[in-house]
Design a protein around this motif. Structure first.
Motif, PDB file in Angstrom:
ATOM      1  N   ARG A   1       0.684  -0.917  -0.029  1.00  0.00           N
ATOM      2  CA  ARG A   1      -0.138   0.352  -0.354  1.00  0.00           C
ATOM      3  C   ARG A   1       1.100   1.513  -0.065  1.00  0.00           C
ATOM      4  O   ARG A   1       0.584   1.887  -0.828  1.00  0.00           O
ATOM      5  N   THR A   2       2.280   1.207   1.172  1.00  0.00           N
ATOM      6  CA  THR A   2       2.931   1.526   0.820  1.00  0.00           C
ATOM      7  C   THR A   2       3.960   2.491   0.173  1.00  0.00           C
ATOM      8  O   THR A   2       4.801   3.798  -0.275  1.00  0.00           O
ATOM      9  N   GLN A   3       4.316   1.365  -0.745  1.00  0.00           N
ATOM     10  CA  GLN A   3       5.419   1.089  -2.061  1.00  0.00           C
ATOM     11  C   GLN A   3       6.858   1.638  -1.146  1.00  0.00           C
ATOM     12  O   GLN A   3       7.659   2.523  -1.189  1.00  0.00           O
ATOM     13  N   SER A   4       6.547   1.094   0.431  1.00  0.00           N
ATOM     14  CA  SER A   4       7.745   0.711   1.083  1.00  0.00           C
ATOM     15  C   SER A   4       8.386  -0.189   1.719  1.00  0.00           C
ATOM     16  O   SER A   4       7.683  -1.285   2.114  1.00  0.00           O
ATOM     17  N   LEU A   5       9.670  -0.366   2.215  1.00  0.00           N
ATOM     18  CA  LEU A   5      10.115  -1.520   2.973  1.00  0.00           C
ATOM     19  C   LEU A   5       9.325  -1.505   4.177  1.00  0.00           C
ATOM     20  O   LEU A   5       9.258  -0.313   4.998  1.00  0.00           O
ATOM     21  N   ARG A   6       9.046  -2.224   4.694  1.00  0.00           N
ATOM     22  CA  ARG A   6       8.280  -3.232   5.613  1.00  0.00           C
ATOM     23  C   ARG A   6       9.220  -4.339   6.527  1.00  0.00           C
ATOM     24  O   ARG A   6       9.222  -5.884   5.318  1.00  0.00           O
ATOM     25  N   VAL A   7       9.925  -4.242   7.371  1.00  0.00           N
ATOM     26  CA  VAL A   7      10.603  -5.347   8.228  1.00  0.00           C
ATOM     27  C   VAL A   7       9.714  -6.733   9.592  1.00  0.00           C
ATOM     28  O   VAL A   7       9.086  -5.540  10.302  1.00  0.00           O
ATOM     29  N   GLU A   8       9.266  -7.432   9.721  1.00  0.00           N
ATOM     30  CA  GLU A   8       8.608  -7.982  11.388  1.00  0.00           C
ATOM     31  C   GLU A   8       9.625  -8.935  11.590  1.00  0.00           C
ATOM     32  O   GLU A   8      10.192 -10.138  10.724  1.00  0.00           O
ATOM     33  N   GLU A   9       8.738  -9.785  13.095  1.00  0.00           N
ATOM     34  CA  GLU A   9       9.648 -11.079  12.838  1.00  0.00           C
ATOM     35  C   GLU A   9       8.231 -11.403  12.251  1.00  0.00           C
ATOM     36  O   GLU A   9       7.801 -11.665  12.949  1.00  0.00           O
ATOM     37  N   SER A  10       9.341 -12.565  13.426  1.00  0.00           N
ATOM     38  CA  SER A  10       8.525 -14.171  12.768  1.00  0.00           C
ATOM     39  C   SER A  10       7.529 -14.521  14.141  1.00  0.00           C
ATOM     40  O   SER A  10       8.439 -14.093  14.732  1.00  0.00           O
ATOM     41  N   GLY A  11       6.151 -14.938  13.984  1.00  0.00           N
ATOM     42  CA  GLY A  11       5.719 -15.633  15.369  1.00  0.00           C
ATOM     43  C   GLY A  11       5.586 -16.683  15.858  1.00  0.00           C
ATOM     44  O   GLY A  11       5.067 -17.014  16.534  1.00  0.00           O
ATOM     45  N   THR A  12       6.686 -17.669  15.010  1.00  0.00           N
ATOM     46  CA  THR A  12       6.827 -18.835  15.286  1.00  0.00           C
ATOM     47  C   THR A  12       8.425 -19.005  14.503  1.00  0.00           C
ATOM     48  O   THR A  12       8.873 -18.776  13.888  1.00  0.00           O
ATOM     49  N   GLY A  13       9.544 -18.656  15.687  1.00  0.00           N
ATOM     50  CA  GLY A  13      11.045 -19.239  15.715  1.00  0.00           C
ATOM     51  C   GLY A  13      11.625 -17.825  15.691  1.00  0.00           C
ATOM     52  O   GLY A  13      12.876 -18.330  15.747  1.00  0.00           O
TER      53      GLY A  13
END
Length: 437
Positions: free
Chosen positions: A119-131
């Motif tokens: 939607r924003t045409q931007s990088l997004r970083v997230e942690e995994s919910g498992t592991g």
């Protein structure tokens, strides 16, 4: 619980984001750990130039031109010294991101980190919910057109791996743009319903949803996505001009689709030979009168000078465009008496067609639409009407979002009000003039 770095998106350059594990999506896709050029076990290891050499070797080999997307992605990932990546493309109605290179579930555009990147045409970083692994979501862009996202799965992210991820996203976007012209697998995986013949015919002629350069962006949507008959849009760029058109042919069958097809072809043929706006409209009139004399088509056809912001348009029996300035509707800014529809009616009229002109200001947005939009009904079975429609436009564009995202939200709001089914075709095209300061 998933979490993103403060600022919501990107790991700061030079800082390593260390995690121990894998993102669940990468595990589902069958990822296997490999060393070489990335942080392992919490220690940062520099990436060698051999990875760049591997990518150069891959690109120089003509055999890569015939690889399927899954194989090309895997080889590019290996050549760049990355761990694992999955390509997701957006579906036709921009509601879901569908995996193309791995067995994984689709991801919603609304309410997910992947969707946020889209939607924003931007990088997004997230942690995994498992592991505890790390997933970086990169937008896949073909110029201004949003194709989907790339999921890059790592145990740790560095400035180098993020740069290589961006390079991979750019390269794969070009591969996808080339291959989807002739590989039906892309089409099949991004459709959720069976498409009617008139809709199939028109979809084959439509340009990308979004085009743009440093001066302007133009974006469009068309619903119902799988059953359209007579609506269409067109936009194109030259060095100095944005050309846009919205068309609505009489009827809702294959004949109406043929009418729109002839109108689009005549419009493009005249435009590509350098015709000025009045001559271009006349070309469509003559084409319809010669080939489909009992059919007609309403339209707004416009040309925007990218340097001066002067907008010229012709209204052929169509709803007047809407001007949005400073997130407010400029009442009646482009309201003019309409000429007859394109085709035989115009040749029978004693009056010559008129060309209108207005000067835009930087940041102005112009919205063109077909009457199926304002003829939609609210849940109380009342016509939406121009006033309610204008209110929807203002609310959809008031959040400071990119033009493609504003239009996506606008058409989804109208569909939600209709419980997902429109009574008539509805086309929206919006362009924003944003010259360099």
């Amino acid at each position: 619980m998933t979490r993103a770095p403060s600022g919501g998106t990107e790991a700061p350059p030079g800082r390593t984001a260390r995690r121990a594990g894998w993102d669940g999506r990468c595990q589902a896709a069958g990822h296997r750990s490999r060393r070489g050029g990335l942080s392992t076990g919490g220690d940062e290891v520099s990436t060698s130039d051999s990875d760049d050499a591997g990518l150069r070797s891959f690109l120089a080999d003509p055999a890569h031109l015939t690889l399927d997307l899954r194989t090309a992605t895997a080889r590019c990932v290996k050549a760049l010294g990355l761990r694992h990546a999955v390509v997701y493309l957006v579906d036709l109605q921009q509601r879901h991101l569908v995996p193309q290179t791995a067995v994984a579930p689709s991801v919603p555009v609304d309410g997910s980190p992947a969707g946020w990147a889209y939607r924003t045409q931007s990088l997004r970083v997230e942690e995994s919910g498992t592991g505890g692994g790390i997933t970086a979501w990169f937008p896949l862009l073909d110029g201004a057109e949003r194709l989907g996202v790339l999921a890059l799965c790592e145990t740790a992210l560095t400035a180098s791996s993020l740069t290589r991820g961006r390079a991979l996203a750019s390269l794969l976007a070009m591969v996808i743009t080339s291959k989807r012209l002739y590989e039906d697998s892309f089409v099949r995986r991004t459709r959720t319903e069976r498409m009617t013949l008139p809709a199939e015919m028109l979809r084959a002629l439509l340009p990308p949803r979004t085009i743009g350069n440093g001066n302007v962006v133009s974006t469009a949507v068309l619903e119902p996505a799988y059953e359209i008959g007579g609506d269409a849009f067109d936009h194109a760029l030259t060095e100095t001009t944005l050309h846009v058109a919205v068309l609505d042919a009489m009827g809702h069958d294959l004949a109406s689709g043929l009418t729109t097809t002839v109108s689009l072809a005549a419009c493009r043929n005249a435009r590509r030979t350098g015709a000025d706006l009045p001559e271009l409209v006349r070309s469509v009139d003559e084409a319809l009168s010669s080939w489909l004399p009992d059919k007609f088509c309403t339209s707004v056809i416009a040309q925007l000078d990218l340097v001066t912001g002067v907008l010229r348009w012709a209204n052929c029996g169509h709803p007047a465009p809407i001007l949005i300035r400073d997130q407010r509707l400029v009442i009646d800014a482009m309201e003019r008496d309409a000429d007859p529809p394109m085709g035989m009616p115009s040749l029978l009229s004693p009056h010559a067609r008129r060309t209108h002109e207005i000067s835009l200001e930087p940041g102005d947005r112009v919205l063109m639409y077909t009457d199926g939009v304002v003829e939609a009904r609210t849940r109380e079975a009342k016509l939406l009407g121009l006033e309610r429609f204008a209110d929807y436009v203002i609310r959809a564009t008031a959040g400071g979002e990119l033009a493609p995202e504003s239009l996506r939200r606008l058409i989804h709001s109208i569909l939600a009000m209709q419980e997902g089914r429109l009574r008539d075709d509805a086309t929206l095209l919006m362009f924003e003039w944003r010259p360099p300061s």
